[in-house]
Design a protein around this motif. Structure first.
Motif, PDB file in Angstrom:
ATOM      1  N   ARG A   1       6.691  29.386  26.758  1.00  0.00           N
ATOM      2  CA  ARG A   1       7.778  29.590  26.249  1.00  0.00           C
ATOM      3  C   ARG A   1       7.649  29.706  24.871  1.00  0.00           C
ATOM      4  NH1 ARG A   1      11.908  28.798  30.261  1.00  0.00           N
ATOM      5  NH2 ARG A   1      11.261  27.296  31.797  1.00  0.00           N
ATOM      6  N   SER A   2       8.586  30.550  23.826  1.00  0.00           N
ATOM      7  CA  SER A   2       8.813  30.929  22.681  1.00  0.00           C
ATOM      8  C   SER A   2       8.007  29.651  21.811  1.00  0.00           C
ATOM      9  CB  SER A   2       9.748  31.508  22.592  1.00  0.00           C
ATOM     10  OG  SER A   2      10.781  30.198  22.492  1.00  0.00           O
ATOM     11  N   ALA A   3       8.797  28.343  21.881  1.00  0.00           N
ATOM     12  CA  ALA A   3       8.530  27.540  20.845  1.00  0.00           C
ATOM     13  C   ALA A   3       7.212  26.908  20.874  1.00  0.00           C
ATOM     14  CB  ALA A   3       9.511  26.120  20.553  1.00  0.00           C
ATOM     15  N   SER A   4       6.247  26.585  21.873  1.00  0.00           N
ATOM     16  CA  SER A   4       5.614  26.538  22.087  1.00  0.00           C
ATOM     17  C   SER A   4       4.119  27.324  22.417  1.00  0.00           C
ATOM     18  CB  SER A   4       4.954  25.170  23.579  1.00  0.00           C
ATOM     19  OG  SER A   4       5.629  26.359  24.485  1.00  0.00           O
ATOM     20  N   TRP A   5       4.229  28.753  21.994  1.00  0.00           N
ATOM     21  CA  TRP A   5       3.395  29.587  22.569  1.00  0.00           C
ATOM     22  C   TRP A   5       2.640  29.893  21.322  1.00  0.00           C
ATOM     23  CZ3 TRP A   5       3.971  33.198  26.246  1.00  0.00           C
ATOM     24  CH2 TRP A   5       2.991  34.359  25.571  1.00  0.00           C
ATOM     25  N   GLN A   6       1.466  29.945  22.723  1.00  0.00           N
ATOM     26  CA  GLN A   6       0.086  29.760  21.393  1.00  0.00           C
ATOM     27  C   GLN A   6      -1.213  31.233  22.277  1.00  0.00           C
ATOM     28  OE1 GLN A   6      -1.084  25.059  22.065  1.00  0.00           O
ATOM     29  NE2 GLN A   6      -0.186  25.150  20.057  1.00  0.00           N
ATOM     30  N   GLU A   7      -0.605  31.902  22.940  1.00  0.00           N
ATOM     31  CA  GLU A   7      -1.369  32.524  23.871  1.00  0.00           C
ATOM     32  C   GLU A   7      -1.906  33.873  22.491  1.00  0.00           C
ATOM     33  OE1 GLU A   7      -2.492  33.498  26.190  1.00  0.00           O
ATOM     34  OE2 GLU A   7      -1.484  31.352  27.772  1.00  0.00           O
ATOM     35  N   THR A   8      -3.391  33.888  22.281  1.00  0.00           N
ATOM     36  CA  THR A   8      -3.593  34.767  21.896  1.00  0.00           C
ATOM     37  C   THR A   8      -4.777  35.786  22.609  1.00  0.00           C
ATOM     38  OG1 THR A   8      -5.957  33.639  21.346  1.00  0.00           O
ATOM     39  CG2 THR A   8      -3.718  32.993  19.385  1.00  0.00           C
ATOM     40  N   GLU A   9      -5.242  35.771  23.676  1.00  0.00           N
ATOM     41  CA  GLU A   9      -6.294  36.702  24.302  1.00  0.00           C
ATOM     42  C   GLU A   9      -5.139  37.090  25.004  1.00  0.00           C
ATOM     43  OE1 GLU A   9      -9.165  36.961  23.951  1.00  0.00           O
ATOM     44  OE2 GLU A   9      -9.449  35.738  22.145  1.00  0.00           O
ATOM     45  N   ILE A  10      -4.397  38.413  23.901  1.00  0.00           N
ATOM     46  CA  ILE A  10      -3.395  39.281  25.301  1.00  0.00           C
ATOM     47  C   ILE A  10      -3.997  40.517  24.877  1.00  0.00           C
ATOM     48  CG2 ILE A  10      -0.972  40.272  25.173  1.00  0.00           C
ATOM     49  CD1 ILE A  10      -0.629  37.463  23.471  1.00  0.00           C
ATOM     50  N   ALA A  11      -3.992  41.548  26.492  1.00  0.00           N
ATOM     51  CA  ALA A  11      -4.693  42.908  25.885  1.00  0.00           C
ATOM     52  C   ALA A  11      -3.303  44.143  25.160  1.00  0.00           C
ATOM     53  CB  ALA A  11      -4.090  43.720  27.734  1.00  0.00           C
ATOM     54  N   ALA A  12      -4.452  44.614  24.355  1.00  0.00           N
ATOM     55  CA  ALA A  12      -3.212  45.879  23.175  1.00  0.00           C
ATOM     56  C   ALA A  12      -2.434  46.748  23.859  1.00  0.00           C
ATOM     57  CB  ALA A  12      -4.477  46.186  22.555  1.00  0.00           C
TER      58      ALA A  12
END
Length: 412
Positions: free
Chosen positions: A188-199
């Motif tokens: 969800r946008s308000a709780s977004w915390q993902e940082t390990e994302i492929a380019a």
């Protein structure tokens, strides 16, 4: 000239995913051009000349043109004509000299993963483009597919949605679609915390507005409070009538002269992503308002020019429509604008003063057209009650330029 240049779309599954025709075209080429990731998909023993994209990109385009006639193959991601290199190259080299073989686009792949109807989805790319472009695509219930610039794009999208009052929007990240490393996850946008994302990722958004949030329509006539301004603003009702008269069509160019806070040119561009506009304003503070409003309302590509219209417009590209919201009494403004307006184009001017009306009547005597008096009243408190308060009446003049009229004016 025979077809010497080929552009082949390639997916995450690499060479083995190419069709027989695409593979045959690739094997016949003498020179291969692409990004490092794409060229690395070729067999290690491939000894043909390989060229990686250069920065700035125009340098590579020039090199391709200089080698016209040689057997060249460009490998690119997915569909080269969907926000891809093919859409750029076709502006410089005719299709009669090019063979294009697409693979499924990221958008097509994403729709197949999510079960979305492609015709009901808004698509845009943030690769090499301002993230604020997203602003005009956000509305309650909207489904968006966004090509990411890189791993940071999802976080930027989440923050923008939350700040707009769409904190509960569902975000789905689709990484490396079509390959063995494909991964899909949501949040969800308000709780977004993902940082390990492929380019290499595509962002899918289901826009869910917070309670009480009203979406901003792309139809002309945004609320006045949607703009930052110092009072120099074409009011909502007059703006809606004015945009209706200007009648923007996709791909057309507007000159917005005396732009104020930029409301007319911004709404012109919001009507279709291909519409272009140039806002001309001499007041330094209002130039800042235009910049802020363009970013906040999703039109960061609005061209803004500081200065007085007669001095700064002579070298501008030919407009399809001209709106004059300020400065109609400037000497020579009509002749300069009318001569630059393309045949079939339209010119609209709004004034609130008697001096302005006198000038518009002089223009009418030269070019014809028609007048409209726009009078708006809004209900406002009068003590304990409501009463009507009238805004200053606006006189609007519109004229359409024909080739015959242009010839007559030049001869006279």
């Amino acid at each position: 000239m025979k077809k010497w240049l080929s552009i082949i779309g390639i997916g995450e599954d690499g060479i083995q995913g190419l069709s027989a025709i695409a593979l045959a075209v690739l094997e016949q080429a003498k020179i291969i051009i692409g990004g490092e990731r794409h060229l690395a998909m070729l067999p290690p023993n491939d000894r043909r000349e390989k060229i990686t994209w250069k920065s700035p990109f125009d340098t590579s385009i020039t090199e391709i043109i200089n080698r016209r006639g040689e057997s060249i193959c460009i490998v690119a991601s997915g569909d080269p004509m969907c926000y891809g290199v093919g859409a750029t190259i076709i502006k410089h080299i005719p299709i009669s000299e090019i063979t294009i073989i697409p693979a499924p686009s990221a958008f097509s792949l994403a729709c197949s993963r999510l079960g979305w109807n492609f015709l009901e989805v808004e698509t845009l790319s943030l690769c090499g483009r301002p993230a604020s472009l997203l602003q005009s695509y956000i509305y309650p219930g909207g489904k968006l597919l966004i090509l990411s610039e890189g791993k940071n794009t999802p976080g930027i999208v989440a923050k923008m949605l939350t700040n707009r009052g769409y904190g509960d929007s569902k975000i789905t990240i689709l990484e490396r679609m079509g390959g063995i490393h494909e991964r899909i996850f949501t949040g969800r946008s308000a709780s977004w915390q993902e940082t390990e994302i492929a380019a290499l990722n595509t962002v899918a958004v289901e826009c869910i507005a917070d309670v009480g949030i009203v979406g901003l329509s792309r139809f002309p006539g945004l609320p006045d409070n949607a703009f930052h301004h110092d009072g120099q603003l074409t009011k909502r009702e007059v703006r809606a009538v004015t945009l209706s008269t200007l009648a923007p069509l996709p791909g057309e160019l507007l000159w917005d002269i005396g732009a104020g806070c930029g409301s007319i040119s911004i709404e012109w561009m919001r009507s279709n992503f291909r519409c272009r506009a140039i806002a001309i304003e001499q007041n330094a503070n209002r130039l800042n308002y235009i910049t802020d409003n363009a970013a906040a309302l999703g039109t960061p590509n609005l061209q803004i020019i500081a200065g007085k219209a007669p001095e700064v417009i002579q070298e501008l590209p030919t407009p399809d429509a001209i709106f004059i919201g300020g400065g109609v009494t400037a000497p020579g403004l009509f002749d300069l604008c009318w001569n630059r307006l393309r045949p079939g184009g339209r010119m609209v001017a709004n004034v609130v003063t008697l001096e302005g009306e006198k000038t518009l009547f002089e223009w009418y005597e030269k070019a014809g057209g028609n007048f409209t008096r726009i009078s708006i009243q809004r209900a406002e408190p009068i003590g304990k009650f409501l009463g009507w308060k009238g805004m200053s009446p606006v006189t609007q003049w519109v004229a359409y330029k024909s080739s015959l009229l242009t010839t007559e004016l030049c001869c006279n």
